[in-house]
Structure formats: structure tokens, C-alpha cells
Scaffold this active site. Structure first.
Site, PDB file in Angstrom:
ATOM      1  N   SER A  94      -9.922  -0.503   6.927  1.00 21.88           N
ATOM      2  CA  SER A  94      -9.454  -0.317   5.426  1.00 21.88           C
ATOM      3  C   SER A  94      -8.803  -1.448   4.979  1.00 21.88           C
ATOM      4  O   SER A  94      -8.380  -1.572   3.629  1.00 21.88           O
ATOM      5  CB  SER A  94      -8.128   0.774   5.610  1.00 21.88           C
ATOM      6  OG  SER A  94      -9.111   2.077   5.213  1.00 21.88           O
ATOM      7  N   SER A 128      -9.647   1.955   2.997  1.00 18.10           N
ATOM      8  CA  SER A 128      -8.996   2.581   1.821  1.00 18.10           C
ATOM      9  C   SER A 128      -7.936   1.763   1.295  1.00 18.10           C
ATOM     10  O   SER A 128      -7.396   2.379  -0.009  1.00 18.10           O
ATOM     11  CB  SER A 128      -8.070   3.739   2.758  1.00 18.10           C
ATOM     12  OG  SER A 128      -7.152   3.043   3.548  1.00 18.10           O
ATOM     13  N   LYS A 167       0.901  -1.189  -0.067  1.00 20.31           N
ATOM     14  CA  LYS A 167      -0.026   0.062   0.200  1.00 20.31           C
ATOM     15  C   LYS A 167       0.949   1.149  -0.020  1.00 20.31           C
ATOM     16  O   LYS A 167       1.983   1.152   0.722  1.00 20.31           O
ATOM     17  CB  LYS A 167      -1.026   0.018   1.356  1.00 20.31           C
ATOM     18  CG  LYS A 167      -2.032   0.992   1.243  1.00 20.31           C
ATOM     19  CD  LYS A 167      -2.997   0.955   2.515  1.00 20.31           C
ATOM     20  CE  LYS A 167      -4.004   1.930   2.376  1.00 20.31           C
ATOM     21  NZ  LYS A 167      -4.904   1.758   3.575  1.00 20.31           N
TER      22      LYS A 167
HETATM   23  N1  GLN Z   1     -13.083   4.372   5.992  1.00 17.84           N
HETATM   24  C1  GLN Z   1     -12.421   4.589   7.354  1.00 17.84           C
HETATM   25  C2  GLN Z   1     -12.139   5.813   7.394  1.00 17.84           C
HETATM   26  O1  GLN Z   1     -12.344   6.610   6.222  1.00 17.84           O
HETATM   27  C3  GLN Z   1     -10.988   3.707   7.674  1.00 17.84           C
HETATM   28  C4  GLN Z   1     -10.069   4.025   7.153  1.00 17.84           C
HETATM   29  C5  GLN Z   1      -9.005   3.292   7.507  1.00 17.84           C
HETATM   30  O2  GLN Z   1      -9.280   2.118   7.950  1.00 17.84           O
HETATM   31  N2  GLN Z   1      -7.792   3.712   6.957  1.00 17.84           N
HETATM   32  O3  GLN Z   1     -11.571   6.574   8.284  1.00 17.84           O
END
Ligand code: GLN
Length: 482
Positions: free
Chosen positions: A175, A151, A76
């Protein structure tokens, strides 16, 4: 033989031995797949063919005795790889090449894994759809008009599309698990402290955890074995021994107690998701596990608590991006003006929203009402899990309330977007491990994910249950048609 890119890590490892496959052959297979499908999927933030070929040649000169030797892994874009673009899919880090490797990357390199490139993500991991990336969204391989989740959407889509064999993601509020669910792959968020965060560009430091995204549960165990463990460079990593997770790949889960929290089987849960999860419960009943009704009474507060704690930590972590040390700089005669212009230009709207929310909840006068209160409720949520785990070994829930939604469907309504993580956020707040694995498809042919959560440092039971289910599930696995 099937093309190497289409295999799991354990299958590819066998082929490497029996067919004497070179890393260069595997790199060629990855490049071929990239050329076939990447225009549609857009899973990579950075992919350099020549670097990949060079790296493969180097690996062919070595001889490693690791299950990951020559196995392709995507990283990532918020995890540092020395001298390679690492931008968190944000303009503010454009051109940034870290001077060091993240600990997980060091471990993968030592194991002889073939790093294929950096996967696309929501900017700084803020999002559930990959749509906040400065490179544009990744698409869901099962339906190119839909989001892959976020994400770590790039990591999940690349695994699903066979553009890599394994991927590494990060999970702050879901994410890894939510995109894994939406792309039909396995994704695990380990216990907070199980995997070193050194070299992960921080979002919410008390929530972030690095973990694997893979094609099956066996690969999750293999990859977790490599990346887990104490690291003196991360003071929150925990010094307890790492078991061999592949020993938990057993079909015998008789007597395991699985809790079903009533707060997670709510109205508004998509019908197809409910149907698939119910059917998984039936399959597990056939394996003689014991289901127990439980309650996690503070679940309703999790999303609110998360957005206060997460944004507060993010606003503080992102203060370092000011044009001085990293990436973008908008020149100006005055220092303060340089900061302002750099940050105004470099951050996207969602990043700005989070910085403003976090700064507000940390500011004097509001700190007690927001940040402190959120931390208190966080303790109650953690307590809910402690109570629940007195009655059961694991907790089963859907991973996401819906299958993949359409691109653009939720971008205008941040609250709707935030609710995509309603089932994944509590595990981060409590610091416990959780895994998402495929449990079939919706009527439209979109993947649906099932989540197991366990006590801190009980990844073994997660793997046992996930593997036993995976081996007994009665639906047919379909590769995306690309
Ligand atoms: N979708 C969640 C957020 O926008 C989780 C994101 C993540 O785990 N990095 O914060």
C-alpha cells in the site's frame, strides 16, 4: 523562487534558511495549491484550512533544529492524530477523533513538521486503487481518469500533485509502494519493527508497517530518520540502533550484488513496464553493480497466503468496531441488533468481504486447512528470501505489473484487483524492507516504478541503490499537468 509546495523537503529546508521562510508562508502556499488542484485530485480525506493556519502560526513561535521543521507532511487517514478526524476512510469511523497521537505523529510534531491534513485511502487499507474509500476515489494526477493505486493512494497523489511535500502511508501488502509507483513518487516500506505501529489502526498486525512517500530518495532518508526507532508502546518494534540514513545517499554502489528473481519477470508483465525496468537494469550495469539470476520458488503462493493471513487478522482487528466505542452507532433496543445494524451500515463491501473471508479461515474446522497452512507457506516464502540473500545484497523487480489502470476497471473483479500486488506482497510476508522509485513513463505518459528489496534492517542498502539509480537515470522527470 519556486513555490514552496513544489519543492522537495531538502530544497525547502534550504529556502527556509536563505529566504527566512515562515511556516505561515508555507501553509499559504499549500492552501493555494489545494485550491488549484484538489477538486481534480481528491487526495485528502480531511483538510482544514483554519487548523493548518493555526498550526503554522504555532510553529513560527518555535525554533527547531530539525530537517523537518516547517515541512508539510500529509498523514494517511488510518494513523491517529490527537483530536483530529481519523476515519480510515470508512463510514463506521465517521466523526472519530482519537484521544492520542500515533508515535510517528508524536515524532513528526516534535520535529516541528507542518501537518497538512489526512490523506484519502481505501477503506481500512483494503484495496489497490483508493476506490473503496467512503469519500470516493482519489485520482491519479498524471491521468485523472485513472486510479492512483492504493491503499495509500491519497498520500501518493498528494505528493505527486505538490499538494504536500511529504506524506506518511502504511503498507500491509504494497500500500505504500504500489501507489508510489503509479503516481511517480518514492515510497518505502521499512522492515517490520523498524517504525512503531502504535496509533496505526490495525489491518493485518503481522504485516502492517508505516513508511514515507516522498518526491525523491533524499527525502525518504530524511523522513525515515525521524520516524524510525524502538517504541515501548509497540511490542513488535525492534530495539536496534537507527543509523543516519542520509549517510547512505551515495552514488558509489560498485560491486553491489543485485538479484533478479525469474518469478517476477513473467509473461503478462506489461510491455512498457518491462521496457522501463530493463532500461533501469542497464543504467545500474553502468554503475558496475553485479546482476545475479535468482529464484524465489514460492512466489506463486504469496497472493493466496496473503489473503488468508491478512483477512484473518483483519477480521479479528475489525471486531472492535461495533458501535459501542467509536464512530457510527445505529441505535436499537437490543445490543446484538445494534451491533448488526452498525456493522451492516458502517462497513463497505470490500471490508465485509474481508471480514467474512477471515472469519471463515479462522473458524474451527477450517483453521488448519487455511490459516495454519497459510502460515506454513509463509515460512517457506521467508526461507526463499533467506536463501536468496546468501547470494545477493538486494533484489530488483518491477513494483506493479501494470501502470495505473482506469477507474472502475477492476472493481467488479476482486481477484484482478488482488493481483495488482503480486510483486509487493512477498516483502510483507517476509517482513523485509522494500522501496519503490520512479523509473520513467509508459508510452501513455504514466509513471512506472522499480522495486528494491533488502534483508531485514538493511534500509541503508535500499537507499544507496535507489539514490545511485535516481542520480544516474537518463529519462526526464515530468510533473503532472493539472
Ligand atoms: N492492496 C492490498 C490489499 O488490498 C494491500 C493493501 C495494503 O497494503 N494495505 O490488501
Amino acid at each position: 523562487m519556486q513555490e514552496p509546495h513544489g519543492l522537495t523537503a531538502h530544497q525547502l529546508q534550504k529556502e527556509i534558511k536563505t529566504e527566512n521562510l515562515k511556516a505561515s508562508d508555507i501553509a499559504s502556499s499549500i492552501i493555494k495549491r489545494y485550491e488549484q488542484v484538489e477538486d481534480k485530485v481528491k487526495g485528502f480525506a480531511h483538510f482544514e484550512k483554519d487548523t493548518l493556519i493555526e498550526r503554522a502560526k504555532d510553529l513560527d513561535k518555535k525554533n527547531k533544529k530539525s530537517p523537518l521543521y516547517k515541512i508539510p507532511v500529509a498523514i494517511k487517514d488510518n494513523i491517529c492524530v490527537k483530536d483530529e478526524l481519523t476515519t480510515c476512510s470508512s463510514d463506521i469511523l465517521s466523526g472519530f477523533k482519537p484521544p492520542y497521537d500515533a508515535t510517528v505523529v508524536t515524532k513528526l510534531k516534535q520535529a516541528g513538521a507542518l501537518l497538512v491534513g489526512k490523506s484519502n485511502m481505501d477503506e481500512f487499507a483494503f484495496g489497490s486503487s483508493c476506490e473503496t474509500s467512503c469519500y470516493g476515489p482519489t485520482k491519479n494526477p498524471y491521468d485523472l481518469e485513472r486510479i492512483p493505486g492504493g491503499s495509500s493512494g491519497g498520500s501518493a497523489a498528494l505528493v505527486a500533485a505538490d499538494e504536500t511535500v511529504l506524506a506518511i502511508g502504511s503498507d500491509t501488502g504494497g500500500s505504500i509502494r504500489q501507489p508510489a509507483a503509479l503516481c511517480g513518487v518514492v515510497g518505502m516500506k521499512p522492515t517490520y519493527g523498524r517504525v512503531s505501529r502504535y496509533g496505526l489502526i490495525a489491518f493485518g498486525s503481522s504485516l502492517d508497517q508505516i513508511g514515507p512517500l516522498t518526491k525523491d530518495v533524499t527525502d525518504t532518508a530524511i523522513l525515515l530518520n525521524i520516524i524510525s526507532g524502538h517504541d515501548p508502546m509497540d511490542s513488535t518494534s525492534v530495539d536496534i540502533p537507527v543509523p543516519d540514513y542520509t549517510k547512505s545517499l551515495t552514488k558509489d554502489i560498485k560491486g553491489l550484488r543485485i538479484g533478479l528473481p525469474k518469478e517476477y519477470f513473467i509473461e503478462g508483465l506489461d510491455k512498457d513496464v518491462k521496457e522501463r525496468v530493463d532500461s533501469a537494469i542497464e543504467t545500474l550495469k553502468g554503475l558496475e553493480v553485479k546482476f545475479i539470476d535468482i529464484s524465489l520458488p514460492h512466489t506463486d503462493y504469496a497472493v493466496s497466503v496473503y489473503y488468508i493471513v491478512g483477512c484473518s487478522e483483519a477480521s479479528s482487528n475489525l471486531a472492535r468496531f461495533d458501535g459501542v466505542q467509536y464512530g457510527l452507532r445505529e441505535e436499537s433496543k437490543s445490543l446484538v441488533d445494534m451491533y448488526k445494524r452498525t456493522r451492516a451500515k458502517g462497513f463497505g463491501n470490500e471490508a465485509k468481504r474481508r471480514i467474512i473471508l477471515g472469519t471463515y479461515s479462522l473458524s474451527s474446522g477450517y483453521y488448519d486447512a487455511y490459516y495454519l497452512k497459510a502460515q506454513r507457506v509463509r515460512s517457506l516464502i521467508r526461507e526463499d528470501f533467506n536463501e536468496a540473500f546468501k547470494k545477493c545484497d538486494l533484489i530488483l523487480t518491477p513494483t506493479s505489473p501494470t501502470p495505473a489502470f482506469k477507474l472502475g476497471e477492476k472493481t467488479k473483479d476482486p481477484l484482478q484487483m488482488y493481483l495488482s500486488d503480486i510483486f509487493t506482497i512477498p516483502a510483507n510476508l517476509a517482513g523485509i524492507p522494500a522501496v519503490s522509485l520512479p523509473c520513467g513513463y509508459s508510452k501513455k505518459g504514466l509513471p512506472v516504478g522499480l522495486q528494491f528489496m533488502a534483508k531485514a534492517f538493511d534500509e541503508e542498502n535500499l537507499i544507496r541503490a535507489a539514490y545511485a539509480y535516481e542520480q544516474s537515470a537518463d529519462w526526464k522527470r515530468l510533473k503532472p499537468k493539472l
